[in-house]
Design an enzyme around this catalytic site. Sequence first.
Site, short mmCIF file in Angstrom:
data_model
loop_
_atom_site.label_atom_id
_atom_site.label_comp_id
_atom_site.label_asym_id
_atom_site.label_seq_id
_atom_site.Cartn_x
_atom_site.Cartn_y
_atom_site.Cartn_z
N HIS A 63 32.90 67.13 -13.45
CA HIS A 63 33.71 68.28 -13.00
C HIS A 63 33.10 69.62 -13.38
CE1 HIS A 63 35.53 68.28 -17.06
NE2 HIS A 63 35.99 69.49 -16.79
N HIS B 107 27.95 66.84 -18.83
CA HIS B 107 28.17 68.25 -18.45
C HIS B 107 26.99 69.16 -18.85
CE1 HIS B 107 32.04 66.66 -17.74
NE2 HIS B 107 32.61 66.92 -18.91
N LYS C 150 22.15 91.21 -22.21
CA LYS C 150 22.09 92.05 -23.42
C LYS C 150 20.72 92.73 -23.45
CE LYS C 150 23.73 89.87 -27.10
NZ LYS C 150 24.13 88.70 -27.95
N SER D 96 49.22 56.00 -12.40
CA SER D 96 50.19 56.19 -13.49
C SER D 96 49.54 56.88 -14.68
CB SER D 96 50.71 54.82 -13.93
OG SER D 96 49.60 54.01 -14.30
N ASP E 139 30.65 62.13 -24.25
CA ASP E 139 31.81 62.79 -23.65
C ASP E 139 31.41 64.09 -22.94
OD1 ASP E 139 34.64 62.79 -23.27
OD2 ASP E 139 34.80 64.43 -24.72
N ARG F 118 32.67 77.36 -36.97
CA ARG F 118 31.65 77.34 -35.91
C ARG F 118 30.84 76.05 -35.91
NH1 ARG F 118 27.81 80.21 -36.85
NH2 ARG F 118 26.94 80.11 -34.78
N LEU G 224 44.82 61.24 -16.12
CA LEU G 224 43.99 62.04 -15.22
C LEU G 224 44.71 62.27 -13.89
CD1 LEU G 224 41.17 63.30 -14.66
CD2 LEU G 224 40.53 61.12 -13.64
N LYS H 234 47.93 62.27 -13.26
CA LYS H 234 49.08 63.20 -13.32
C LYS H 234 48.65 64.63 -13.65
CE LYS H 234 50.80 62.87 -17.98
NZ LYS H 234 51.47 62.10 -18.94
N ARG I 169 28.60 83.14 -18.79
CA ARG I 169 29.76 82.51 -19.43
C ARG I 169 30.56 81.74 -18.39
NH1 ARG I 169 32.58 86.44 -22.58
NH2 ARG I 169 33.84 86.76 -20.75
N1 LIG Z 1 31.48 90.60 -19.86
C1 LIG Z 1 31.96 90.18 -20.98
O1 LIG Z 1 33.01 89.60 -20.99
C2 LIG Z 1 31.19 90.34 -22.19
C3 LIG Z 1 31.68 89.83 -23.36
N2 LIG Z 1 31.00 89.94 -24.50
C4 LIG Z 1 31.61 89.36 -25.69
O2 LIG Z 1 31.07 89.94 -26.84
C5 LIG Z 1 31.03 89.00 -27.87
C6 LIG Z 1 29.66 88.95 -28.52
O3 LIG Z 1 28.69 88.63 -27.55
P1 LIG Z 1 27.64 87.45 -27.73
O4 LIG Z 1 26.83 87.41 -26.52
O5 LIG Z 1 28.29 86.20 -28.12
O6 LIG Z 1 26.73 87.96 -28.88
P2 LIG Z 1 26.56 87.59 -30.42
O7 LIG Z 1 25.30 88.26 -30.77
O8 LIG Z 1 27.79 87.88 -31.18
O9 LIG Z 1 26.34 86.03 -30.47
C7 LIG Z 1 25.19 85.50 -29.95
C8 LIG Z 1 25.07 84.05 -30.22
O10 LIG Z 1 24.89 83.86 -31.59
C9 LIG Z 1 25.69 82.80 -32.08
N3 LIG Z 1 26.13 83.09 -33.43
C10 LIG Z 1 27.24 83.72 -33.84
N4 LIG Z 1 27.27 83.75 -35.19
C11 LIG Z 1 26.15 83.17 -35.60
C12 LIG Z 1 25.60 82.90 -36.89
N5 LIG Z 1 26.23 83.27 -38.00
N6 LIG Z 1 24.41 82.27 -36.97
C13 LIG Z 1 23.77 81.92 -35.85
N7 LIG Z 1 24.24 82.13 -34.62
C14 LIG Z 1 25.42 82.75 -34.51
C15 LIG Z 1 26.83 82.72 -31.15
O11 LIG Z 1 27.16 81.37 -31.15
P3 LIG Z 1 28.58 80.77 -31.53
O12 LIG Z 1 29.14 80.38 -30.23
O13 LIG Z 1 28.27 79.63 -32.39
O14 LIG Z 1 29.41 81.75 -32.26
C16 LIG Z 1 26.25 83.20 -29.85
O15 LIG Z 1 25.70 82.09 -29.14
C17 LIG Z 1 31.42 87.68 -27.28
O16 LIG Z 1 32.75 87.42 -27.59
C18 LIG Z 1 31.25 87.91 -25.82
O17 LIG Z 1 32.08 87.11 -25.05
C19 LIG Z 1 29.80 90.53 -24.52
C20 LIG Z 1 29.25 91.07 -23.39
C21 LIG Z 1 29.92 91.05 -22.14
O1 LIG Z 2 34.98 65.79 -19.56
C1 LIG Z 2 35.56 66.34 -20.48
O2 LIG Z 2 35.82 67.66 -20.39
C2 LIG Z 2 36.88 68.23 -21.12
C3 LIG Z 2 36.67 69.74 -21.06
O3 LIG Z 2 36.81 70.17 -19.73
P1 LIG Z 2 37.17 71.67 -19.42
O4 LIG Z 2 37.08 71.77 -17.95
O5 LIG Z 2 38.54 71.91 -19.94
O6 LIG Z 2 36.16 72.50 -20.13
C4 LIG Z 2 36.91 67.73 -22.54
O7 LIG Z 2 38.06 68.22 -23.18
C5 LIG Z 2 36.93 66.22 -22.54
O8 LIG Z 2 36.85 65.74 -23.87
C6 LIG Z 2 35.79 65.66 -21.76
O9 LIG Z 2 35.96 64.26 -21.57
#
Ligand SMILES: NC(=O)C1=CN([C@@H]2O[C@H](COP(=O)(O)OP(=O)(O)OC[C@H]3O[C@@H](n4cnc5c(N)ncnc54)[C@H](OP(=O)(O)O)[C@@H]3O)[C@@H](O)[C@H]2O)C=CC1
Ligand SMILES: O=C1O[C@H](COP(=O)(O)O)[C@@H](O)[C@H](O)[C@H]1O
Length: 563
Positions: free
Chosen positions: A245, A307, A448, A86, A302, A532, A89, A91, A438
């Site tokens: 998961h 994870h 990169k 019921s 959590d 962030r 999770l 459902k 990712r």
């Molecule tokens: N194949 C694809 O789909 C690709 C997509 N991209 C996209 O390009 C975008 C940029 O790429 P990304 O690799 O994230 O490179 P960035 O250089 O933008 O970010 C690198 C890392 O720095 C962190 N960061 C961002 N802002 C700050 C800050 N002010 N101070 C400290 N750390 C910071 C980010 O963390 P936080 O999570 O906290 O922001 C991330 O982990 C992303 O959206 C990415 O998904 C890039 C390459 C290929």
């Molecule tokens: O185990 C958990 O995971 C979810 C996030 O899972 P996702 O597959 O959607 O990334 C999170 O929302 C939850 O709080 C946590 O218990």
Amino acid sequence: MFRKFRSLAEADRGEPKHRHSRDSVRTETRPPAPQAGSLPGHTDPVAVGMATVRSDPTNEVLEKIRDEVEHEGHGASHVFVILGASGDLAKKKIYPTLWWLFRDGLLPPKTHFIGYARSNLTLEEVKKSCLPHMKAVAGEEGKLKEFFKLNEYVAGSYDKTEDFQKLNKAIEQRGSCNRLFYLALPPSVFETVTLNIKALCMAKGDKWTRIVVEKPFGRDLESSNQLSRHLAALFKEEELYRIDHYLGKEMVQNLMVLRFGNRIFSPIWNRENVASIVISFKEPFGTQGRGGYFDEFGILRDVMQNHLLQILTLVAMEKPPSTSSEDIRNEKVKVLRSIPCPSMDNVVLGQYVGNPHGDNETRMGYLDDTTVPKGSVTPTFATVVLYVKNERWDGVPFILRCGKALNERKAEVRVQFKDVAGDIFPAGEVKRNELVIRVQPSEAIYMKMMAKTPGMSINCEESELDLTYGSRYRDVKMPDAYERLLLDVFMGSQIHFVRSDELFEAWRIFTPLLHYIEKEKPKPIEYTYGSRGPTESDQLMTRTGFSYTGSYIWKSTSTGFNQ
Ligand SMILES: NC(=O)C1=CN([C@@H]2O[C@H](COP(=O)(O)OP(=O)(O)OC[C@H]3O[C@@H](n4cnc5c(N)ncnc54)[C@H](OP(=O)(O)O)[C@@H]3O)[C@@H](O)[C@H]2O)C=CC1
Ligand SMILES: O=C1O[C@H](COP(=O)(O)O)[C@@H](O)[C@H](O)[C@H]1O
């Protein structure tokens, strides 16, 4: 005609050199159908090839599996019992997953489903609550009807013998069968339920029983050990499937192949070359009325202790001798055993507050959630730096970051490499390489790297080698993590499940920090809903070895990518 592929069962048996096509599996070297009562390591024809099912653009593999299921099913009946039918999770995840597997013909024929919970529900009511999550489409009505015909619902308590006798009777109605029990239940009833299953509901004769356990597996080392001892007294380890998961996610499973199926990464995957490894989990929403549950656990229990730590083990472990679940899990445990408890200097805790400029939802801070106790100091964000004290990783920070109510949904592994030695380019031009895996959303692996700016200039610029799944595997439908994992349970593979010693180590690492938080109640740093997270987290990352320049600009050229 069919792609060559290995089944998970073959992988779990650690047969690295066999590369049978589906046809050869069937006609030449196919292992014998498992005897009823077989446990992990034995191939279940149903599950053969499941890892590639949805990857086949033409669905040939799927067809083939259906065919095998129909013609070569070894004949055993299965009953899948959802305890806590019921609940949320059940459902949102369990019923929909079973439906998708059933719809695609991936479950053994003669599988029945029994929902069990205290609420006095009819099957019709269970169906009504699950349907919105099952994503059935027009044309599937008949199949859906068939699915629910195989379902029944039994109402009963979690502690009374007579109720479990009733449940057992319902199972027995299906004849002699293998039994799977999914515990979609709160931890408070875990012990009584498992005692009752053991006493009254186990499979008989040559049939097997498997118990799928959902987290939380305890709340600290002691409670987890108590639960482990309890379960170990009732069931064999190979009967227990502890679900995390994240281990069912495509890119998490891909870590093994990426690391051990490529020559290029192995020589640089170490402290000589890696500056830091950041493993992140970000969610753009808060507790959404689930604050009561969340407050008891907090983000460390959590998400981080399970994870993120599981991902860390796959990133850091040594190459196992084979792909069998025991070999892999042995290596994962070794990594965990090399991790000392984090020091408080390497921890940042945060809690979100409402954004006064946001909409209704984002205006609400964690403490504004009416289900959260007043003045709670439970963290909704955490950054913790761990170190793996072994020859490969000594000194390399593994930065685990997770949080709710942040600026985006994202889970990724970011391996940042050290600066180029003896740089010959103008100061500051060359940036560190990063390999980013990712996990979600929109799976991708990108490296990169520096490249010459195209054209007449001789400047360097940041660019990338990009494997975006949305464009490279355009027609592939990724299975949901639960689909893979439930199928694994049917086939008896424990590669993607947590073993009790992994659990022990995971709690050992985090328990002192969790106890400190409970005892000292440090006030978490406030961060705004949709931001962030606390800037202190970035400072900690910089201090321990992650370098952010903010200069990288990604230009998407892919049409298949939708972030
Ligand atoms: N194949 C694809 O789909 C690709 C997509 N991209 C996209 O390009 C975008 C940029 O790429 P990304 O690799 O994230 O490179 P960035 O250089 O933008 O970010 C690198 C890392 O720095 C962190 N960061 C961002 N802002 C700050 C800050 N002010 N101070 C400290 N750390 C910071 C980010 O963390 P936080 O999570 O906290 O922001 C991330 O982990 C992303 O959206 C990415 O998904 C890039 C390459 C290929
Ligand atoms: O185990 C958990 O995971 C979810 C996030 O899972 P996702 O597959 O959607 O990334 C999170 O929302 C939850 O709080 C946590 O218990």
